[in-house]
Design a protein around this motif. Sequence first.
Motif, mmCIF file in Angstrom:
data_model
loop_
_atom_site.group_PDB
_atom_site.id
_atom_site.type_symbol
_atom_site.label_atom_id
_atom_site.label_comp_id
_atom_site.label_asym_id
_atom_site.label_seq_id
_atom_site.Cartn_x
_atom_site.Cartn_y
_atom_site.Cartn_z
ATOM 1 N N GLU A 45 0.814 -1.217 0.000
ATOM 2 C CA GLU A 45 0.000 0.000 0.000
ATOM 3 C C GLU A 45 0.850 1.271 0.000
ATOM 4 O OE1 GLU A 45 -2.590 -0.437 3.347
ATOM 5 O OE2 GLU A 45 -3.712 -2.080 2.415
ATOM 6 N N ARG A 46 2.160 1.087 -0.049
ATOM 7 C CA ARG A 46 3.128 2.196 -0.112
ATOM 8 C C ARG A 46 3.035 3.156 1.067
ATOM 9 N NH1 ARG A 46 4.301 2.903 -6.359
ATOM 10 N NH2 ARG A 46 3.709 0.812 -6.942
ATOM 11 N N ARG A 47 2.749 2.589 2.240
ATOM 12 C CA ARG A 47 2.733 3.405 3.451
ATOM 13 C C ARG A 47 4.145 3.653 3.961
ATOM 14 N NH1 ARG A 47 -0.973 0.295 7.377
ATOM 15 N NH2 ARG A 47 -0.851 -1.402 5.879
ATOM 16 N N TYR A 48 5.087 2.808 3.541
ATOM 17 C CA TYR A 48 6.486 2.951 3.947
ATOM 18 C C TYR A 48 7.342 3.058 2.706
ATOM 19 C CZ TYR A 48 4.951 0.996 8.458
ATOM 20 O OH TYR A 48 4.318 0.743 9.639
ATOM 21 N N SER A 49 8.429 3.779 2.852
ATOM 22 C CA SER A 49 9.399 3.823 1.762
ATOM 23 C C SER A 49 10.086 2.463 1.702
ATOM 24 C CB SER A 49 10.434 4.916 2.008
ATOM 25 O OG SER A 49 11.274 4.556 3.088
ATOM 26 N N PRO A 50 10.611 2.081 0.545
ATOM 27 C CA PRO A 50 11.318 0.791 0.451
ATOM 28 C C PRO A 50 12.489 0.699 1.428
ATOM 29 C CG PRO A 50 10.860 1.652 -1.733
ATOM 30 C CD PRO A 50 10.471 2.721 -0.755
ATOM 31 N N GLU A 51 13.199 1.798 1.635
ATOM 32 C CA GLU A 51 14.337 1.793 2.553
ATOM 33 C C GLU A 51 13.875 1.534 3.989
ATOM 34 O OE1 GLU A 51 13.669 4.509 0.531
ATOM 35 O OE2 GLU A 51 15.051 3.895 -1.058
ATOM 36 N N TYR A 52 12.807 2.245 4.389
ATOM 37 C CA TYR A 52 12.285 2.062 5.744
ATOM 38 C C TYR A 52 11.767 0.640 5.910
ATOM 39 C CZ TYR A 52 9.521 2.435 9.942
ATOM 40 O OH TYR A 52 9.001 2.215 11.194
ATOM 41 N N ALA A 53 11.033 0.152 4.946
ATOM 42 C CA ALA A 53 10.471 -1.199 5.018
ATOM 43 C C ALA A 53 11.571 -2.243 5.134
ATOM 44 C CB ALA A 53 9.595 -1.478 3.805
#
Length: 97
Positions: A45-53
Amino acid sequence: MTNRDLPEVEQAPGKAQLEKLKDEYRRKNKALDAEREELEEAVRERRYSPEYAEEFSRRLEENGRAVLDEVQARIDAHCIEYGLKDNSFSATWAEQE
């Protein structure tokens, strides 16, 4: 005949506590799975950036593994103390490696 009518089966000493420890392991493993699923959904759902995730996922796995390893260590110690064999998934999996 009901379960109350059946004679009690004598369990090996320590067996009941072993089952409690195994249940604890299963509960914590299930909670970890649920957290993984939540993270995957948040990423979709793109609630987090890929880096953060990615960082969150790494920490989740490290912390989850530490928790599960601690419970497994308690299971192993209990089995040694009572001369029981642990037939849990994690023990079986570890033997196969």
